[in-house]
Design a protein around this motif. Structure first.
Motif, PDB file in Angstrom:
ATOM      1  N   LEU A 183       0.826  -1.171   0.155  1.00  0.00           N
ATOM      2  CA  LEU A 183       0.192  -0.014  -0.068  1.00  0.00           C
ATOM      3  C   LEU A 183       0.914   1.157  -0.224  1.00  0.00           C
ATOM      4  N   ALA A 184       1.127   1.955  -1.249  1.00  0.00           N
ATOM      5  CA  ALA A 184       2.115   2.972  -1.411  1.00  0.00           C
ATOM      6  C   ALA A 184       1.474   4.164  -0.712  1.00  0.00           C
ATOM      7  N   LYS A 185      -0.132   4.330  -0.794  1.00  0.00           N
ATOM      8  CA  LYS A 185      -0.609   5.249  -0.042  1.00  0.00           C
ATOM      9  C   LYS A 185      -1.939   4.584   0.769  1.00  0.00           C
ATOM     10  N   MET A 186      -2.186   5.310   2.193  1.00  0.00           N
ATOM     11  CA  MET A 186      -3.311   4.512   2.912  1.00  0.00           C
ATOM     12  C   MET A 186      -4.632   4.601   2.317  1.00  0.00           C
ATOM     13  N   PRO A 187      -5.283   3.262   2.289  1.00  0.00           N
ATOM     14  CA  PRO A 187      -6.434   3.263   1.289  1.00  0.00           C
ATOM     15  C   PRO A 187      -7.614   4.056   2.240  1.00  0.00           C
ATOM     16  N   THR A 188      -8.571   4.490   1.262  1.00  0.00           N
ATOM     17  CA  THR A 188      -9.645   5.299   2.002  1.00  0.00           C
ATOM     18  C   THR A 188     -11.028   4.282   1.812  1.00  0.00           C
ATOM     19  N   GLY A 189     -10.656   3.211   1.411  1.00  0.00           N
ATOM     20  CA  GLY A 189     -11.869   2.312   1.305  1.00  0.00           C
ATOM     21  C   GLY A 189     -11.295   0.702   1.558  1.00  0.00           C
ATOM     22  N   PRO A 190     -12.034  -0.233   1.605  1.00  0.00           N
ATOM     23  CA  PRO A 190     -11.542  -1.654   1.583  1.00  0.00           C
ATOM     24  C   PRO A 190     -10.488  -2.002   0.700  1.00  0.00           C
TER      25      PRO A 190
ATOM     26  N   VAL B 142      -5.494  -8.877   4.252  1.00  0.00           N
ATOM     27  CA  VAL B 142      -6.085  -7.527   3.643  1.00  0.00           C
ATOM     28  C   VAL B 142      -6.328  -6.948   5.298  1.00  0.00           C
ATOM     29  N   PRO B 143      -6.410  -5.664   5.466  1.00  0.00           N
ATOM     30  CA  PRO B 143      -6.812  -4.982   6.550  1.00  0.00           C
ATOM     31  C   PRO B 143      -8.401  -5.021   6.863  1.00  0.00           C
ATOM     32  N   VAL B 144      -8.842  -5.401   8.085  1.00  0.00           N
ATOM     33  CA  VAL B 144     -10.337  -5.381   8.234  1.00  0.00           C
ATOM     34  C   VAL B 144     -10.808  -4.188   8.232  1.00  0.00           C
ATOM     35  N   ASP B 145     -10.488  -3.176   8.771  1.00  0.00           N
ATOM     36  CA  ASP B 145     -10.420  -1.616   8.811  1.00  0.00           C
ATOM     37  C   ASP B 145      -9.652  -0.885   7.801  1.00  0.00           C
TER      38      ASP B 145
ATOM     39  N   ILE C 223      -6.049   2.358   8.516  1.00  0.00           N
ATOM     40  CA  ILE C 223      -4.756   1.549   9.291  1.00  0.00           C
ATOM     41  C   ILE C 223      -4.249   2.412  10.219  1.00  0.00           C
ATOM     42  N   PRO C 224      -3.994   1.728  11.470  1.00  0.00           N
ATOM     43  CA  PRO C 224      -3.207   2.544  12.514  1.00  0.00           C
ATOM     44  C   PRO C 224      -2.118   3.317  12.069  1.00  0.00           C
ATOM     45  N   GLN C 225      -1.900   4.477  12.691  1.00  0.00           N
ATOM     46  CA  GLN C 225      -0.667   5.280  12.231  1.00  0.00           C
ATOM     47  C   GLN C 225       0.504   5.567  13.096  1.00  0.00           C
TER      48      GLN C 225
ATOM     49  N   PHE D 207       3.447  -1.535   4.159  1.00  0.00           N
ATOM     50  CA  PHE D 207       2.674  -0.424   4.291  1.00  0.00           C
ATOM     51  C   PHE D 207       3.868   0.301   5.252  1.00  0.00           C
ATOM     52  N   VAL D 208       4.033   1.751   4.969  1.00  0.00           N
ATOM     53  CA  VAL D 208       4.825   2.608   5.680  1.00  0.00           C
ATOM     54  C   VAL D 208       4.105   3.614   6.388  1.00  0.00           C
ATOM     55  N   LEU D 209       4.543   3.675   7.872  1.00  0.00           N
ATOM     56  CA  LEU D 209       3.802   4.817   8.711  1.00  0.00           C
ATOM     57  C   LEU D 209       4.635   5.999   8.678  1.00  0.00           C
TER      58      LEU D 209
END
Length: 247
Positions: A133-140, A152-155, A158-160, A240-242
């Motif tokens: 995930l190069a960008k944090m998703p805004t949907g599923p 896959v993330p359930v929510d 994603i925690p930051q 993914f990257v925080l």
């Protein structure tokens, strides 16, 4: 979950590489290298030569923020394949068929099935998948075509911050998978005590890094050819990257 339309770029194929080291523990994931997204092959801090393994990559696919396909390919840059795309990408995924491997009583691995190595103590087919995930998703996050195992993330939120809980779900052939192994930090702690997914395919891990996070799902499934292998092992990464604090 609806599958997105995939525009798959097939990387040049050739015969499987004849290597004699145990490989089922290795996996693929994406990570940033010098402002570019690179495909890494290895385990823990051991980044091995992924370029010479490019013939084993079956597809690499890129997606925009709306999950629409973006033309994407892999380009060799020294020992590391980097992602090239015509447009900015929000996510990228890859599939590697690592082929048949048999282990003989002397501990050596051979790039052949049990039908060619009758003395093998173990024979397996290895598949490796990666989603970044190069960008944090805004949907599923959707399920991608060809990824038999996917985490896959359930929510989608994603925690930051490191240390926060994150719930993920393992899917096998599009259905929630119970009993899958989930590792929370495959790069920095490849020997961690992993968790297992429950009956609904979910598991909760702790976000380990304020930077690159590589989650790994592992599932050992039935043999796809009983004459050649005992089972099929699937390894699927989610990375993914925080963000860190401003400099």
């Amino acid at each position: 979950m609806k599958l997105p339309r995939i525009l798959a770029v097939t990387v040049a194929g050739s015969a499987l590489l004849a290597m004699a080291t145990p490989l089922s523990a290795h996996a693929i994931w994406f990570a940033q290298r010098a402002t570019q997204i690179a495909l890494v092959y290895g385990v823990g801090a051991d980044d091995l030569d992924a370029v010479k393994r490019l013939p084993l990559i079956k597809t690499v696919t890129g997606y925009g923020a709306d999950w629409a396909p973006v033309t994407t390919s892999l380009r060799a840059a020294g020992p590391i394949p980097v992602v090239d795309s015509e447009e900015p990408i929000a996510a990228v995924a890859a599939i590697m068929d690592y082929g048949l491997w048999s282990k003989t009583p002397d501990g050596k691995w051979h790039n052949k099935g049990r039908d060619e190595v009758p003395t093998a103590t173990l024979a397996e087919h290895n598949w490796k998948y990666a989603v970044h995930l190069a960008k944090m998703p805004t949907g599923p996050v959707p399920l991608f075509e060809g990824h038999k195992l996917q985490i896959v993330p359930v929510d989608p939120a994603i925690p930051q911050k490191m240390g926060e809980p994150m719930k993920v779900r393992a899917y096998y052939e599009g259905k929630p998978l119970a009993g899958a192994t989930i590792m929370s930090d495959y790069v920095n702690d490849p020997d961690e005590v992993a968790v297992k997914t429950g009956a609904d395919g979910t598991a909760t891990i702790t976000v380990r890094n304020q930077g690159l996070n590589v989650l790994m799902g592992i599932y050992v499934g039935p043999a796809d050819d009983k004459a050649k292998v005992d089972h099929v092992e699937y390894r699927s990464s989610l990375s993914f990257v925080l963000p860190h604090l401003p400099e």
